[in-house]
Design a protein around this motif. Structure first.
Motif, PDB file in Angstrom:
ATOM      1  N   THR A 186      54.401   9.434  23.481  1.00 15.28           N
ATOM      2  CA  THR A 186      53.091   9.641  24.090  1.00 15.28           C
ATOM      3  C   THR A 186      52.567  11.025  23.763  1.00 15.28           C
ATOM      4  OG1 THR A 186      53.680   8.179  25.936  1.00 15.28           O
ATOM      5  CG2 THR A 186      51.794   9.646  26.256  1.00 15.28           C
ATOM      6  N   LEU A 187      51.311  11.079  23.347  1.00 11.69           N
ATOM      7  CA  LEU A 187      50.633  12.345  23.091  1.00 11.69           C
ATOM      8  C   LEU A 187      49.574  12.541  24.162  1.00 11.69           C
ATOM      9  CD1 LEU A 187      50.418  14.689  20.931  1.00 11.69           C
ATOM     10  CD2 LEU A 187      48.398  13.456  20.092  1.00 11.69           C
ATOM     11  N   ALA A 188      49.593  13.696  24.811  1.00 15.56           N
ATOM     12  CA  ALA A 188      48.592  14.032  25.824  1.00 15.56           C
ATOM     13  C   ALA A 188      47.642  15.064  25.261  1.00 15.56           C
ATOM     14  CB  ALA A 188      49.274  14.562  27.085  1.00 15.56           C
ATOM     15  N   GLY A 189      46.360  14.930  25.593  1.00 17.56           N
ATOM     16  CA  GLY A 189      45.353  15.868  25.128  1.00 17.56           C
ATOM     17  C   GLY A 189      44.520  16.416  26.259  1.00 17.56           C
ATOM     18  N   ALA A 190      44.397  17.750  26.329  1.00 16.97           N
ATOM     19  CA  ALA A 190      43.575  18.414  27.343  1.00 16.97           C
ATOM     20  C   ALA A 190      42.164  18.544  26.789  1.00 16.97           C
ATOM     21  CB  ALA A 190      44.156  19.787  27.668  1.00 16.97           C
ATOM     22  N   SER A 191      41.180  17.994  27.485  1.00 17.64           N
ATOM     23  CA  SER A 191      39.856  17.846  26.887  1.00 17.64           C
ATOM     24  C   SER A 191      38.774  18.682  27.556  1.00 17.64           C
ATOM     25  CB  SER A 191      39.431  16.375  26.926  1.00 17.64           C
ATOM     26  OG  SER A 191      39.019  16.021  28.236  1.00 17.64           O
ATOM     27  N   ASP A 192      37.658  18.803  26.833  1.00 20.38           N
ATOM     28  CA  ASP A 192      36.497  19.530  27.335  1.00 20.38           C
ATOM     29  C   ASP A 192      35.813  18.829  28.496  1.00 20.38           C
ATOM     30  OD1 ASP A 192      36.691  21.663  25.575  1.00 20.38           O
ATOM     31  OD2 ASP A 192      35.347  20.777  24.082  1.00 20.38           O
ATOM     32  N   ASP A 193      35.951  17.497  28.588  1.00 17.10           N
ATOM     33  CA  ASP A 193      35.217  16.754  29.607  1.00 17.10           C
ATOM     34  C   ASP A 193      35.961  16.623  30.938  1.00 17.10           C
ATOM     35  OD1 ASP A 193      37.170  14.867  29.117  1.00 17.10           O
ATOM     36  OD2 ASP A 193      35.813  13.341  28.321  1.00 17.10           O
ATOM     37  N   GLY A 194      37.087  17.324  31.079  1.00 21.64           N
ATOM     38  CA  GLY A 194      37.826  17.316  32.334  1.00 21.64           C
ATOM     39  C   GLY A 194      38.913  16.265  32.420  1.00 21.64           C
ATOM     40  N   ASN A 195      39.038  15.426  31.401  1.00 19.92           N
ATOM     41  CA  ASN A 195      40.068  14.395  31.386  1.00 19.92           C
ATOM     42  C   ASN A 195      41.315  14.864  30.645  1.00 19.92           C
ATOM     43  OD1 ASN A 195      39.045  12.062  32.775  1.00 19.92           O
ATOM     44  ND2 ASN A 195      37.570  11.795  31.103  1.00 19.92           N
ATOM     45  N   VAL A 196      42.427  14.202  30.935  1.00 23.97           N
ATOM     46  CA  VAL A 196      43.632  14.312  30.122  1.00 23.97           C
ATOM     47  C   VAL A 196      43.827  12.955  29.463  1.00 23.97           C
ATOM     48  CG1 VAL A 196      46.121  14.693  30.082  1.00 23.97           C
ATOM     49  CG2 VAL A 196      44.686  16.047  31.616  1.00 23.97           C
ATOM     50  N   TYR A 197      43.751  12.925  28.149  1.00 27.39           N
ATOM     51  CA  TYR A 197      43.847  11.682  27.391  1.00 27.39           C
ATOM     52  C   TYR A 197      45.292  11.427  27.003  1.00 27.39           C
ATOM     53  CZ  TYR A 197      38.758  11.649  26.967  1.00 27.39           C
ATOM     54  OH  TYR A 197      37.418  11.609  27.247  1.00 27.39           O
ATOM     55  N   LEU A 198      45.685  10.150  27.012  1.00 28.98           N
ATOM     56  CA  LEU A 198      47.039   9.742  26.656  1.00 28.98           C
ATOM     57  C   LEU A 198      46.969   8.691  25.555  1.00 28.98           C
ATOM     58  CD1 LEU A 198      48.512   9.328  30.262  1.00 28.98           C
ATOM     59  CD2 LEU A 198      48.805  11.301  28.747  1.00 28.98           C
ATOM     60  N   TRP A 199      47.671   8.971  24.452  1.00 34.56           N
ATOM     61  CA  TRP A 199      47.733   8.021  23.349  1.00 34.56           C
ATOM     62  C   TRP A 199      49.183   7.596  23.131  1.00 34.56           C
ATOM     63  CZ3 TRP A 199      44.838  12.587  22.863  1.00 34.56           C
ATOM     64  CH2 TRP A 199      43.460  12.430  22.700  1.00 34.56           C
ATOM     65  N   LYS A 200      49.405   6.303  22.910  1.00 32.53           N
ATOM     66  CA  LYS A 200      50.719   5.785  22.542  1.00 32.53           C
ATOM     67  C   LYS A 200      50.843   5.856  21.019  1.00 32.53           C
ATOM     68  CE  LYS A 200      52.183   4.691  26.654  1.00 32.53           C
ATOM     69  NZ  LYS A 200      53.323   5.433  27.275  1.00 32.53           N
ATOM     70  N   LEU A 201      51.731   6.683  20.528  1.00 35.76           N
ATOM     71  CA  LEU A 201      51.798   6.941  19.095  1.00 35.76           C
ATOM     72  C   LEU A 201      52.306   5.745  18.289  1.00 35.76           C
ATOM     73  CD1 LEU A 201      53.077  10.633  19.055  1.00 35.76           C
ATOM     74  CD2 LEU A 201      50.745   9.781  18.754  1.00 35.76           C
TER      75      LEU A 201
END
Length: 286
Positions: A186-201
């Protein structure tokens, strides 16, 4: 703030402050080691050099730093002495070391990533292309030493095998920091829009998920715990949140106290302590 004395003393010992009156210029950091000061001649205009990123060697005897004046330094942790191993005109944004310590990677204000050989640190670095303009914001190595993942101003997340790069994610929003789960799934991304995005690699064709966070404040840092059970992230208002990944809920209380942007987060090896830093030159331990 709860001061766990052993860790607190260790931090204070590392971040020794040397007086400007002694002819030493201050380095104000904005990463996890932001209280470390090193002796350098003060500039004519008293410019403060910002330490952007620091990473330990795996044996804990050395660490590497990247700074706003383009230097990459190698430090001896015990003696607190350093050697300059690289200098260019681009601001150093992030530095990291592969698990087997075969590669030291540097991301800068340009779109390129430079790869060094820590075992022959004076050799010329290899340049990895791929990002399209702007700075490299963050990069993380894969645990199997097969490559690394990076994110840049171009909103593209790339995977590199050390010789070539492939775009694996094109984000609609700016991603400031990324974190890889301990199992590298899992890759987590800290974003400009206030969300934390999670991608399954292993399933990037499936749409990303986000944490159910009720805030639109820019997320500026993110880190998985060493067991993968928790995800910590900080925002532009100085708030630090701990998220339980097993039941998808926020842990209480929310950690506050910073008066600046949360810039970096680390868990202790046993996951009992969290260390975070901010742009107001504070390091806090919970």
């Amino acid at each position: 703030m709860y001061k766990r004395q052993g860790v607190y003393n260790a931090l204070q010992g590392l971040y020794e402050v040397r007086a400007v009156e002694q002819g030493l210029a201050k380095e104000k950091g904005d990463s996890i080691f932001n209280h470390y000061y090193r002796p350098i001649p003060p500039s004519a205009d008293n410019t403060v050099i910002s330490m952007r990123s620091v990473v330990y060697s795996k044996d804990g005897e050395s660490m590497y730093s990247a700074s706003s004046n383009g230097e990459v330094l190698k430090w001896n942790v015990e003696t607190r002495q350093f050697t300059e191993i690289f200098k260019n005109e681009n601001i150093g944004r992030v530095v990291n070391v592969s698990p087997n310590e075969r590669y030291l990677a540097l991301g800068t204000e340009s779109e390129n990533i430079l790869l060094f050989n820590p075992r022959n640190i004076n050799s010329q670095p290899t340049k990895i292309d791929g990002h399209l303009g702007g700075k490299v914001k963050d990069l993380v190595f894969l645990d199997d030493n097969s490559g690394f993942i990076s994110v840049g101003d171009d909103k593209r997340i790339l995977k590199s095998n050390f010789s070539s790069t492939t775009e694996i994610i094109k984000s609609d929003v700016g991603i400031n920091k990324i974190a890889l789960s301990p199992d590298s799934k899992t890759l987590a991304g800290a974003s400009d829009d206030g969300n934390v995005y999670l991608w399954k690699l292993d399933d990037l064709e499936t749409e990303y998920t986000t944490l159910d966070r009720k805030s639109d404040v820019k997320v500026t840092s993110v880190k998985f715990s060493n067991d993968g059970k928790y995800l910590a992230f900080g925002d532009a208002e100085g708030v630090l949140v701990i998220w339980n990944m097993e039941n998808n809920t926020q842990e209480e209380p929310t950690l506050t106290g910073f008066r600046g942007i949360v810039t970096d987060i680390e868990f202790s090896p046993d996951n009992r302590l969290i260390v975070a830093s901010s742009t107001n030159s504070q390091v806090r331990v919970w």
